[in-house]
Scaffold this active site. Structure first.
Site, mmCIF file in Angstrom:
data_model
loop_
_atom_site.group_PDB
_atom_site.id
_atom_site.type_symbol
_atom_site.label_atom_id
_atom_site.label_comp_id
_atom_site.label_asym_id
_atom_site.label_seq_id
_atom_site.Cartn_x
_atom_site.Cartn_y
_atom_site.Cartn_z
ATOM 1 N N HIS A 108 46.278 3.078 -30.448
ATOM 2 C CA HIS A 108 47.267 4.075 -30.195
ATOM 3 C C HIS A 108 48.189 3.788 -28.975
ATOM 4 C CE1 HIS A 108 48.422 8.067 -28.450
ATOM 5 N NE2 HIS A 108 48.069 8.682 -29.435
ATOM 6 N N ASP A 130 38.840 2.244 -25.807
ATOM 7 C CA ASP A 130 39.382 3.574 -26.004
ATOM 8 C C ASP A 130 38.554 4.369 -26.880
ATOM 9 O OD1 ASP A 130 40.929 5.643 -26.657
ATOM 10 O OD2 ASP A 130 42.792 4.656 -27.297
ATOM 11 N N GLN A 156 38.751 8.753 -30.093
ATOM 12 C CA GLN A 156 38.325 9.133 -31.221
ATOM 13 C C GLN A 156 36.802 8.764 -31.641
ATOM 14 O OE1 GLN A 156 39.870 11.022 -33.080
ATOM 15 N NE2 GLN A 156 42.096 10.789 -32.238
ATOM 16 N N LYS A 212 40.038 16.648 -27.558
ATOM 17 C CA LYS A 212 39.433 16.219 -28.738
ATOM 18 C C LYS A 212 38.258 16.397 -29.114
ATOM 19 C CE LYS A 212 42.776 12.395 -28.677
ATOM 20 N NZ LYS A 212 44.073 12.877 -29.607
ATOM 21 N N CYS A 253 51.376 8.134 -33.363
ATOM 22 C CA CYS A 253 51.308 7.520 -32.204
ATOM 23 C C CYS A 253 50.526 6.021 -32.278
ATOM 24 C CB CYS A 253 50.883 8.313 -30.933
ATOM 25 S SG CYS A 253 51.539 9.708 -30.538
#
Ligand code: 7TS
Length: 407
Positions: A122, A199, A202, A225, A364
């Protein structure tokens, strides 16, 4: 066994109609919906306990501080952090990456050093490293994709070397859905003396994440999220690293002592939390992780796997539809696709007229789209509260796209 009907009843927005049709919310990778428990926790804070934290000795301030710091403890347990002192509150995953880039990177990197990222990041895990490598004279490298939407890990020996000071990579792609072998990649980083930043924007919402098992040096994620409010994000870091890093932003709360000649910093985690924080939001995020823990993250992962497997099967039968990324066993809940040469914005607009919310654009992650030679894709992304009927509706909606555009 969790009942989907009961779970859906926890999310007031899922009862909404859009354009006269029941909402089918398939934009969960952008942000998830929020359960009553989270809305209630935030409202209770404002109705009953609202005061600034860490300041007053009055009762309200003590209550607000206890709730805010209590949330930190629950979030720390959710990712199995050894201590809540290693859980730094930020605005979102983006700010957490920037914190590491500016605090650790700006201080540490020098010409000849390398930062390694991947082609499936991202923008939040690309741009901060471009900014910091440009300023320090370090070099930014990346692991390319293969046609399946997986990382070309056979190139790691070449790309990950003694020059690499940080390997920053996504646990689960927000476009391809690809789940990367995080533990193995962290170990590879450590074998050349590099730090590993994961990261988890997600992954933390969708599968069990244990920072001690992963052995990562940093993990970033966003509260919004994972059933929590916007404005709540987290940086987890290894304690010695966070202790050694200078503050990111200066101001109130992050100091121990301020003199006009100079200042000394507060201890962890507050050294990195300048100014009045998003108190209600983190109390909300505390309620969100309780909610997710109540469902069980193993169950969440399994449920989404079932949804994605079904969605990919059914989408695969839509004429002209091409799914980006790997098969269902190697991915999480995001399914990006193209449909002939229909512009993804047209797909999203036609679906919206039937109450179906998907995302269209580059999500993104422009380098992924460059790799596939396209400028945009349509993306359906699932969460545990989605249903198999909603997948049917998506597929019917795509039939309507065919009909409307005369394909
Ligand atoms: N990393 C990944 C993998 C993401 O998917 C996102 C947001 C971020 C970082 C940044 O999160 P933020 O909360 O700081 O903005 N992804 C998306 C998306 O896929 N659609 O909208 C936002």
């Amino acid at each position: 066994m969790n009942s989907i009907d009961a779970i859906r009843a926890d999310f007031p927005i899922l009862q909404r109609e859009i354009n006269g049709k029941p909402l089918v919310y398939l934009d969960n990778a952008a942000t998830s919906q929020k359960p009553l428990a989270v809305l209630q926790a935030m409202e209770d804070y404002y109705r009953l306990h609202n005061a600034n934290v860490h300041r007053g000795v009055h009762t309200l301030s003590e209550e607000a501080t206890a709730q805010y710091e209590g949330a930190r403890g629950r979030i720390a347990r959710f990712i199995n952090a050894p201590s809540s002192k290693q859980v730094i509150f930020t605005r979102n995953a983006t700010e957490a990456v920037n914190l590491v880039a500016y605090s650790w990177g700006l201080d540490t990197l020098k010409p000849g050093d390398e930062v390694l990222i991947t082609q499936m990041e991202h923008h939040a895990n690309i741009v901060p490293w471009q900014l910091i490598t440009q300023r320090t004279g370090a070099t930014l490298r990346h692991i390319p994709l293969d046609s399946q939407g997986m990382l070309r890990l056979e190139l790691l020996d070449e790309l990950l070397t003694e020059r690499t000071k940080l390997f920053a990579f996504v646990a689960m792609s927000n476009v391809l859905g690809t789940i990367n072998p995080v533990e193995e990649l962290v170990a590879r980083a450590h074998s050349v003396g590099a730090l590993a930043l994961v990261d988890g924007a997600q992954s933390v919402p969708h599968l069990p994440v244990d920072v001690q098992a992963l052995n990562c040096d940093f993990l970033v994620f966003s509260g919004h999220k994972m059933c929590g409010p916007t404005g709540s994000g987290v940086l987890y870091g290894r304690r010695e690293l966070l202790e050694a890093m200078p503050p990111f932003m200066g101001g109130g709360d992050m100091i121990r002592e301020v003199r006009l000649e100079g200042s000394r910093w507060n201890t962890l985690p507050w050294k990195f939390e300048a100014g009045t924080p998003a108190i209600a939001e983190f109390i909300g995020l505390g309620a969100a992780v309780d909610y997710l823990a109540g469902l069980g993250m193993d169950w969440v992962q399994q449920r989404e796997h079932e949804l994605v497997r079904t969605a990919m099967e059914q989408l695969g039968r839509v004429e002209g539809l091409r799914i980006l990324g790997p098969g269902p066993d190697q991915r999480g809940g995001a399914v990006a696709f193209t449909l002939g040469d229909v512009h993804p914005h047209d797909i999203a607009a036609i679906l919206d007229s039937d109450g179906i919310a998907i995302r269209a654009g580059h999500h993104c992650a422009q380098p992924i789209h460059d790799f596939y030679g396209i400028s945009a894709s349509a993306r359906a992304s699932f969460y545990f509260y989605n249903t198999l009927e909603e997948i049917d509706q998506l597929v019917q909606g795509l039939g309507k796209v065919h009909a409307v555009l005369g394909m």
